[in-house]
Motif scaffolding. Sequence first.
Motif, PDB file in Angstrom:
ATOM      1  N   ALA A  25       5.496   3.735  -6.161  1.00 11.70           N
ATOM      2  CA  ALA A  25       6.234   3.848  -7.096  1.00 11.70           C
ATOM      3  C   ALA A  25       7.109   2.194  -6.501  1.00 11.70           C
ATOM      4  CB  ALA A  25       6.994   3.743  -8.348  1.00 11.70           C
ATOM      5  N   ARG A  26       7.740   2.871  -5.952  1.00 11.03           N
ATOM      6  CA  ARG A  26       8.833   1.648  -5.678  1.00 11.03           C
ATOM      7  C   ARG A  26       8.057   0.519  -4.469  1.00 11.03           C
ATOM      8  NH1 ARG A  26      13.385   6.310  -2.648  1.00 11.03           N
ATOM      9  NH2 ARG A  26      14.336   7.115  -4.203  1.00 11.03           N
ATOM     10  N   LEU A  27       7.715   0.706  -3.600  1.00  8.29           N
ATOM     11  CA  LEU A  27       6.971  -0.316  -3.389  1.00  8.29           C
ATOM     12  C   LEU A  27       5.793  -0.734  -3.710  1.00  8.29           C
ATOM     13  CD1 LEU A  27       4.956   2.081   0.746  1.00  8.29           C
ATOM     14  CD2 LEU A  27       7.277   0.123   0.116  1.00  8.29           C
ATOM     15  N   GLY A  28       6.149  -0.558  -5.133  1.00  9.68           N
ATOM     16  CA  GLY A  28       5.040  -1.621  -6.322  1.00  9.68           C
ATOM     17  C   GLY A  28       3.756  -1.059  -6.340  1.00  9.68           C
ATOM     18  N   VAL A  29       2.849   0.177  -5.581  1.00  5.63           N
ATOM     19  CA  VAL A  29       1.406   0.647  -5.538  1.00  5.63           C
ATOM     20  C   VAL A  29       1.736   1.878  -6.883  1.00  5.63           C
ATOM     21  CG1 VAL A  29       0.071   1.768  -3.869  1.00  5.63           C
ATOM     22  CG2 VAL A  29       1.759   0.137  -2.622  1.00  5.63           C
ATOM     23  N   SER A  30       0.499   0.742  -7.265  1.00  6.33           N
ATOM     24  CA  SER A  30       0.040   2.087  -8.835  1.00  6.33           C
ATOM     25  C   SER A  30      -1.369   2.076  -8.673  1.00  6.33           C
ATOM     26  CB  SER A  30       0.845   1.345 -10.615  1.00  6.33           C
ATOM     27  OG  SER A  30      -0.181  -0.255  -9.948  1.00  6.33           O
ATOM     28  N   GLY A  31      -1.466   3.606  -9.188  1.00  4.46           N
ATOM     29  CA  GLY A  31      -3.108   3.903  -9.954  1.00  4.46           C
ATOM     30  C   GLY A  31      -3.640   4.324  -8.162  1.00  4.46           C
ATOM     31  N   ASP A  32      -5.035   3.773  -8.337  1.00  2.00           N
ATOM     32  CA  ASP A  32      -5.378   3.960  -6.886  1.00  2.00           C
ATOM     33  C   ASP A  32      -5.546   3.059  -5.643  1.00  2.00           C
ATOM     34  OD1 ASP A  32      -7.468   2.513  -8.222  1.00  2.00           O
ATOM     35  OD2 ASP A  32      -9.253   4.344  -8.632  1.00  2.00           O
ATOM     36  N   ARG A  33      -4.219   1.765  -5.707  1.00  2.00           N
ATOM     37  CA  ARG A  33      -4.473   1.108  -4.857  1.00  2.00           C
ATOM     38  C   ARG A  33      -4.396   1.758  -3.746  1.00  2.00           C
ATOM     39  NH1 ARG A  33      -0.310  -3.580  -5.131  1.00  2.00           N
ATOM     40  NH2 ARG A  33      -1.550  -5.027  -3.001  1.00  2.00           N
ATOM     41  N   PRO A  34      -4.865   1.081  -2.808  1.00  4.22           N
ATOM     42  CA  PRO A  34      -4.438   1.860  -1.316  1.00  4.22           C
ATOM     43  C   PRO A  34      -3.458   1.357  -0.435  1.00  4.22           C
ATOM     44  CG  PRO A  34      -7.954   0.922  -1.416  1.00  4.22           C
ATOM     45  CD  PRO A  34      -6.682   0.865  -2.765  1.00  4.22           C
ATOM     46  N   LEU A  35      -2.638   1.917  -0.257  1.00  4.42           N
ATOM     47  CA  LEU A  35      -1.355   1.475   0.697  1.00  4.42           C
ATOM     48  C   LEU A  35      -1.387   1.601   2.504  1.00  4.42           C
ATOM     49  CD1 LEU A  35       1.183   0.771   1.067  1.00  4.42           C
ATOM     50  CD2 LEU A  35       1.964   3.396   1.083  1.00  4.42           C
ATOM     51  N   LEU A  36      -2.211   0.721   2.704  1.00  4.27           N
ATOM     52  CA  LEU A  36      -2.144   0.701   4.147  1.00  4.27           C
ATOM     53  C   LEU A  36      -0.590   0.679   5.230  1.00  4.27           C
ATOM     54  CD1 LEU A  36      -4.805   0.281   3.459  1.00  4.27           C
ATOM     55  CD2 LEU A  36      -5.296  -1.416   5.421  1.00  4.27           C
ATOM     56  N   LEU A  37      -0.055   1.456   6.065  1.00  3.13           N
ATOM     57  CA  LEU A  37       1.005   1.541   6.860  1.00  3.13           C
ATOM     58  C   LEU A  37       0.589   0.994   8.163  1.00  3.13           C
ATOM     59  CD1 LEU A  37       3.632   2.052   6.726  1.00  3.13           C
ATOM     60  CD2 LEU A  37       3.203   4.672   7.054  1.00  3.13           C
ATOM     61  N   VAL A  38       1.689  -0.137   8.905  1.00  2.00           N
ATOM     62  CA  VAL A  38       1.852   0.138  10.208  1.00  2.00           C
ATOM     63  C   VAL A  38       3.125  -0.052   9.851  1.00  2.00           C
ATOM     64  CG1 VAL A  38       1.491  -2.046  11.876  1.00  2.00           C
ATOM     65  CG2 VAL A  38       0.191  -1.893   9.491  1.00  2.00           C
ATOM     66  N   VAL A  39       3.502   0.736  10.821  1.00  5.05           N
ATOM     67  CA  VAL A  39       5.075   1.154  12.013  1.00  5.05           C
ATOM     68  C   VAL A  39       5.083   0.599  13.575  1.00  5.05           C
ATOM     69  CG1 VAL A  39       6.289   2.523  12.652  1.00  5.05           C
ATOM     70  CG2 VAL A  39       4.802   2.942  10.504  1.00  5.05           C
ATOM     71  N   ALA A  40       5.407  -0.788  13.523  1.00  4.04           N
ATOM     72  CA  ALA A  40       5.365  -1.147  14.835  1.00  4.04           C
ATOM     73  C   ALA A  40       6.527  -1.610  15.056  1.00  4.04           C
ATOM     74  CB  ALA A  40       4.647  -1.832  15.052  1.00  4.04           C
ATOM     75  N   ARG A  41       7.159  -2.487  16.116  1.00  6.91           N
ATOM     76  CA  ARG A  41       8.325  -3.524  16.218  1.00  6.91           C
ATOM     77  C   ARG A  41       7.699  -4.755  15.660  1.00  6.91           C
ATOM     78  NH1 ARG A  41      13.126  -5.459  18.755  1.00  6.91           N
ATOM     79  NH2 ARG A  41      12.532  -6.436  20.536  1.00  6.91           N
ATOM     80  N   LEU A  42       8.347  -5.881  16.159  1.00  5.35           N
ATOM     81  CA  LEU A  42       7.608  -7.191  15.139  1.00  5.35           C
ATOM     82  C   LEU A  42       7.698  -7.572  16.584  1.00  5.35           C
ATOM     83  CD1 LEU A  42       9.242  -7.938  11.551  1.00  5.35           C
ATOM     84  CD2 LEU A  42       7.366  -6.185  12.390  1.00  5.35           C
TER      85      LEU A  42
END
Length: 389
Positions: A187-204
């Motif tokens: 919810a904090r990320l603005g992802v509601s319902g079954d919207r997929p959330l893809l995560l990347v963790v990386a140095r830019l």
Amino acid sequence: MRVGEGQVNKMRVALVIGTSSGGVGNHVRSLCEGLAGRGHRVAVIGPPETEEHFGFTATGARFAAVDIGALPRPGADVVAAARLSGLLAGADVVHAHGIRAGAMCALAGAAPLVATVHNAPPELSGPRAWVFPTLERVVARRADIVLGVSSDLVDRMRARGARRVVRAVVTAPPMPAAGTARAQVRARLGVSGDRPLLLVVARLAPQKGLKVLLDAAPMIAAGVGAPAERATRVPATAARDAGAVPPLIAIAGDGPMREELSRRIDAEDLPVRPLGHRSDIPDLLAAADLFVLPSLWEGPSLVIMEALRAGLPVVATRVGGIPDLYEDVALLVPPGDAGALAEGVTRVLGDPGLAAKMRADAEEAAERLPTVEDTLRQVDGIYASLTGR
């Protein structure tokens, strides 16, 4: 104070590190904690900001500041080598992390010397192009044992003339459990319902392939999954115009490309959200549906270990140490290929059965990953073989 002064119990180990803001520093900190726990006397030597960032002394190690920069600086390096020579005089074994640190220790006359190569050399042009190949030869020929964090680095250092080279056992230390409910994080990320959330963790940074990720984002948003030979730019608004909500791609991390990536995300209206540096990675992993790593080169990728321990399906590039550890559990695609990356992501998102299997495989693979104890067992054995203790 020299490494050996006042130390009588077990081995006196000096860990030498160059400039680091991520994986190498975390690895050295983990070694500090484990080696000190085994009764060794540990000192870390490196740039002052590494102690500020990683807190080596909090593990019981001592710290001495020596400025070992990312690139050679003849005048400063002569001063640093002289200081290293004095600091290392009382060590039973010196373990350098990174080519720059290894070469500086070699110039300082450190012996016995173990060197771990953590990264592929940066691509330099012009007169500087010879710098890292030369430093690699210095490390290969002067170190008693060279460790490479991936099989390609092992082969590279062997080709440079290393007398004894083996693959390093490297692992991500256990992470704390998620502290915030999955629904609340989404919810904090603005992802509601079954919207997929893809995560990347990386140095830019360029090595992480984030430009390729942004190239792939419109195709992922439209659910295209085009193979490389048909990869085309699809407007990110296409899926929204058709009434679908595209996956959100969240990137946790900071680095020199932050402004460049943010400008492009805004200009192209991409469904990508830069989160900056985050301390709540366990929460983000628990909230995500898929972990993505588009790197152009990686070592063993400790962040993939963390994603597997969180039970996430993983789509990553087939580079460096990634296939060494994750060939049978992650969906691997060619590096630098936006179409192939989009195809891999949309394949997992579009096949609930495949995603469920990958989650189960991730949990099973997590049980087989190397542990901190495995890492300590390897380095302790190497130190003992060099010192006779």
